[in-house]
Design a protein around this motif. Sequence first.
Motif, PDB file in Angstrom:
ATOM      1  N   LYS A 229      43.518   7.532 -34.660  1.00 23.54           N
ATOM      2  CA  LYS A 229      44.560   6.637 -34.144  1.00 23.54           C
ATOM      3  C   LYS A 229      45.605   6.311 -35.224  1.00 23.54           C
ATOM      4  CE  LYS A 229      41.597   3.499 -32.776  1.00 23.54           C
ATOM      5  NZ  LYS A 229      40.340   4.225 -33.087  1.00 23.54           N
ATOM      6  N   THR A 230      45.126   5.916 -36.394  1.00 23.62           N
ATOM      7  CA  THR A 230      46.057   5.563 -37.474  1.00 23.62           C
ATOM      8  C   THR A 230      46.854   6.776 -37.927  1.00 23.62           C
ATOM      9  OG1 THR A 230      44.541   3.826 -38.205  1.00 23.62           O
ATOM     10  CG2 THR A 230      46.248   4.524 -39.760  1.00 23.62           C
ATOM     11  N   HIS A 231      46.185   7.924 -38.036  1.00 24.90           N
ATOM     12  CA  HIS A 231      46.877   9.147 -38.439  1.00 24.90           C
ATOM     13  C   HIS A 231      47.966   9.505 -37.431  1.00 24.90           C
ATOM     14  CE1 HIS A 231      47.488  13.166 -40.056  1.00 24.90           C
ATOM     15  NE2 HIS A 231      47.373  13.628 -38.826  1.00 24.90           N
ATOM     16  N   LEU A 232      47.663   9.371 -36.152  1.00 20.99           N
ATOM     17  CA  LEU A 232      48.646   9.673 -35.114  1.00 20.99           C
ATOM     18  C   LEU A 232      49.832   8.717 -35.194  1.00 20.99           C
ATOM     19  CD1 LEU A 232      46.502  10.503 -31.954  1.00 20.99           C
ATOM     20  CD2 LEU A 232      48.165  11.997 -33.071  1.00 20.99           C
ATOM     21  N   MET A 233      49.553   7.438 -35.447  1.00 19.18           N
ATOM     22  CA  MET A 233      50.645   6.465 -35.574  1.00 19.18           C
ATOM     23  C   MET A 233      51.570   6.856 -36.721  1.00 19.18           C
ATOM     24  SD  MET A 233      48.689   2.829 -34.879  1.00 19.18           S
ATOM     25  CE  MET A 233      50.149   1.823 -34.737  1.00 19.18           C
ATOM     26  N   GLN A 234      50.993   7.263 -37.844  1.00 12.24           N
ATOM     27  CA  GLN A 234      51.809   7.665 -38.994  1.00 12.24           C
ATOM     28  C   GLN A 234      52.618   8.923 -38.686  1.00 12.24           C
ATOM     29  OE1 GLN A 234      48.622   7.944 -41.840  1.00 12.24           O
ATOM     30  NE2 GLN A 234      48.936   5.864 -42.596  1.00 12.24           N
ATOM     31  N   GLU A 235      52.007   9.844 -37.954  1.00 12.52           N
ATOM     32  CA  GLU A 235      52.698  11.080 -37.578  1.00 12.52           C
ATOM     33  C   GLU A 235      53.869  10.778 -36.657  1.00 12.52           C
ATOM     34  OE1 GLU A 235      50.678  14.415 -35.490  1.00 12.52           O
ATOM     35  OE2 GLU A 235      50.044  14.997 -37.491  1.00 12.52           O
ATOM     36  N   VAL A 236      53.651   9.875 -35.709  1.00 10.27           N
ATOM     37  CA  VAL A 236      54.715   9.491 -34.776  1.00 10.27           C
ATOM     38  C   VAL A 236      55.851   8.798 -35.531  1.00 10.27           C
ATOM     39  CG1 VAL A 236      55.289   7.932 -32.871  1.00 10.27           C
ATOM     40  CG2 VAL A 236      53.237   9.361 -32.742  1.00 10.27           C
ATOM     41  N   ILE A 237      55.500   7.907 -36.454  1.00  6.13           N
ATOM     42  CA  ILE A 237      56.514   7.201 -37.237  1.00  6.13           C
ATOM     43  C   ILE A 237      57.374   8.200 -38.013  1.00  6.13           C
ATOM     44  CG2 ILE A 237      56.851   5.648 -39.209  1.00  6.13           C
ATOM     45  CD1 ILE A 237      54.200   4.242 -38.233  1.00  6.13           C
ATOM     46  N   SER A 238      56.719   9.208 -38.629  1.00  9.60           N
ATOM     47  CA  SER A 238      57.441  10.190 -39.445  1.00  9.60           C
ATOM     48  C   SER A 238      58.357  11.075 -38.623  1.00  9.60           C
ATOM     49  CB  SER A 238      56.444  11.068 -40.211  1.00  9.60           C
ATOM     50  OG  SER A 238      55.654  10.299 -41.080  1.00  9.60           O
ATOM     51  N   ASN A 239      57.982  11.333 -37.375  1.00  7.48           N
ATOM     52  CA  ASN A 239      58.716  12.315 -36.574  1.00  7.48           C
ATOM     53  C   ASN A 239      59.497  11.708 -35.415  1.00  7.48           C
ATOM     54  OD1 ASN A 239      57.766  15.149 -37.574  1.00  7.48           O
ATOM     55  ND2 ASN A 239      55.917  13.906 -37.494  1.00  7.48           N
ATOM     56  N   PHE A 240      59.489  10.373 -35.303  1.00  9.30           N
ATOM     57  CA  PHE A 240      60.083   9.734 -34.126  1.00  9.30           C
ATOM     58  C   PHE A 240      61.550  10.103 -33.943  1.00  9.30           C
ATOM     59  CE2 PHE A 240      62.097   6.108 -31.955  1.00  9.30           C
ATOM     60  CZ  PHE A 240      61.351   6.103 -30.792  1.00  9.30           C
ATOM     61  N   ASN A 241      62.291  10.191 -35.040  1.00  4.83           N
ATOM     62  CA  ASN A 241      63.723  10.479 -34.939  1.00  4.83           C
ATOM     63  C   ASN A 241      64.136  11.659 -35.811  1.00  4.83           C
ATOM     64  OD1 ASN A 241      66.247   9.629 -33.734  1.00  4.83           O
ATOM     65  ND2 ASN A 241      66.912   8.980 -35.768  1.00  4.83           N
ATOM     66  N   SER A 242      63.152  12.501 -36.170  1.00  2.00           N
ATOM     67  CA  SER A 242      63.476  13.599 -37.077  1.00  2.00           C
ATOM     68  C   SER A 242      64.178  14.726 -36.323  1.00  2.00           C
ATOM     69  CB  SER A 242      62.208  14.137 -37.735  1.00  2.00           C
ATOM     70  OG  SER A 242      61.329  14.665 -36.757  1.00  2.00           O
ATOM     71  N   PRO A 243      65.159  15.374 -36.965  1.00  2.00           N
ATOM     72  CA  PRO A 243      65.818  16.522 -36.336  1.00  2.00           C
ATOM     73  C   PRO A 243      64.885  17.718 -36.305  1.00  2.00           C
ATOM     74  CG  PRO A 243      66.550  16.293 -38.583  1.00  2.00           C
ATOM     75  CD  PRO A 243      65.668  15.121 -38.309  1.00  2.00           C
ATOM     76  N   ALA A 244      65.156  18.656 -35.467  1.00  2.00           N
ATOM     77  CA  ALA A 244      64.321  19.854 -35.382  1.00  2.00           C
ATOM     78  C   ALA A 244      65.176  21.017 -34.901  1.00  2.00           C
ATOM     79  CB  ALA A 244      63.157  19.631 -34.416  1.00  2.00           C
ATOM     80  N   ILE A 245      64.776  22.216 -35.298  1.00  2.00           N
ATOM     81  CA  ILE A 245      65.450  23.413 -34.795  1.00  2.00           C
ATOM     82  C   ILE A 245      64.398  24.400 -34.316  1.00  2.00           C
ATOM     83  CG2 ILE A 245      67.513  23.155 -36.199  1.00  2.00           C
ATOM     84  CD1 ILE A 245      66.402  25.152 -38.141  1.00  2.00           C
ATOM     85  N   GLU A 246      64.807  25.244 -33.377  1.00  2.00           N
ATOM     86  CA  GLU A 246      63.918  26.254 -32.820  1.00  2.00           C
ATOM     87  C   GLU A 246      64.529  27.640 -33.008  1.00  2.00           C
ATOM     88  OE1 GLU A 246      61.694  23.827 -29.237  1.00  2.00           O
ATOM     89  OE2 GLU A 246      63.483  24.983 -28.779  1.00  2.00           O
TER      90      GLU A 246
END
Length: 576
Positions: A229-246
């Motif tokens: 749970k805590t790891h997922l929260m940290q992952e979500v925080i890090s990636n919530f607004n991060s840009p991405a390309i495909e």
Amino acid sequence: MAKKKLKEILWRKANTSTIDALSGASDSQQGIELGRFEVFQDFFLSGSNKTEDEIKEGFQIVVPIEPFEGEQPIDAYSLNVTFRGTEDKSRPTWYLPKQTPIKKKNPEGGYPLWLNSRGFNGEIVEVIDENGNVKQNSKGTGPKLTCKPDNGHDDYIFLAKDFEGKVHARWLTKQELDRLPHQIRVEIESSSFGTYKIGSKMSVTSEKIIKLLKEKKNVLLYGPPGTGKTHLMQEVISNFNSPAIELDTEKEQDSVVSRLDAEFDDVLHKFVTFHQSYSYEDFVIGLRPDPESEKLLSLVPTPGVLLELSEFCRNTQNASLLSIDEINRGNVSRILGEFITLIEPNKRLNSSNEKTSSTVEITLPYMKSDSKVNVSPKGEPLEVPVPFSLPQNLFTLASMNSVDKSVAPLDAAIRRRFHIVPLEPDLRELKEHLYFEADSEDVKEVKKVSIELLDYLNCSIAQFIGKDYQLGHWYFSPLCNHFEDVKYCEEVLVDVWLHKVIPQLEELFHSRIEQLIAILKLTEETKPLRVNRPDDEFEQLGAASFIESNQGSTPEECLRHIKIICGDQENTAHEG
């Protein structure tokens, strides 16, 4: 169309030397120079350890390039990459040898998607001097060919790692570059070579949670300890607004197919843990002493975490993310107060932060129509409006331990306002992180035992006291490493068993000792754990059996006992 989300990119801007090599215009220019050691070290050497002597003397590595699946497919390709070594002070650089078209001197040829007609697609022309004569090459044996001026010099050689660690190679055009997220584009345009890590690794579950947050506004992660749970929260925080390309693996040109730019201009994040002393005054607003007052005691309305977040995202280009750990450990009804109503999406302002017919407005305690309360979430003071209503772009991610029954559960009104994501022990996820190609068969066998043990224990726990009390798969996270020595791997498993798993089992089966004895298959003779039973006289007086450890037991004896415990397991563990 097969799209791959990219984790890290490497670029080298095309210059005259690059184009001469890829076009075959110059016999003397066979390869492509990339840049300094430290710039590309992580990209090329991640997971490997080069000695100081190797770095000093130089070395060559082979980078596997994924097959190209387009109309003119290309098989998997081995790209040779040379580091010339720091000993050569003048050129301690990375180099791509033999990137020229196929010919006698280079029968293998360079990477096809970089070469002329499939790469930079430049127009090769003869160079005419001021007298109208064709310029000769450096050896004077023929016309000098070059790329037509200003054709291809704004493009880039492009290597990209996806989130599976696989590498793809393309030619990046100026047009594609203009479609990349702003911060990535600025980074590339500011240097002729470099690398850029697009984001931390994000699991499928984290992607799902981010999507749910943006759709539902309030998400609750619910599950036993060790389910991440805590790891997922940290992952979500890090990636919530991060840009991405495909990258589209079936396109050789215009392959960067998707611009997934940051959704918000800025995001403010706050992390809080609810506990019995946490209050509405800490979370929303309360009276606190004014440190600037000249009076002996002057109390002023002081905003809490929630008001800071709310006012920051009143600007529709911003968002606020509130993370609440252990939400059920506090008096949630008292902490949230009237915000229990406001956090519902349809009770908020709309996406333009304007009132609708269903928007709920409240008057906050200690605030009158003529009072002013300011917050400064990022330095700039913002005034809290009276009356108050909640903006749309406030997102709440909370976690709750399903095992801890010592605190009151969330009441139905609060649970109804959260989208609940149950997290259960997941053997598939554990397996994905457990095994390494370099592991020996003996090491893999020890790791297999850990999976069988967790499966057996969770089946037993679920049968006796319920699924909510199962052990999370991350209890065995210390085993998610590559082990050279099988003995050390065994010691790590035994340490997890004795100091993490057994204490948790004893807590779960505190008043059910006979059940735990049966699960652990204990007797008075077993090692390192054994049953100490009272004699008949003591038992008649109410004495009970208990489990004790033998301090003199060896890791081998512990491992033997673990294998006995899960020895009735089938060869294939259940994947839950």
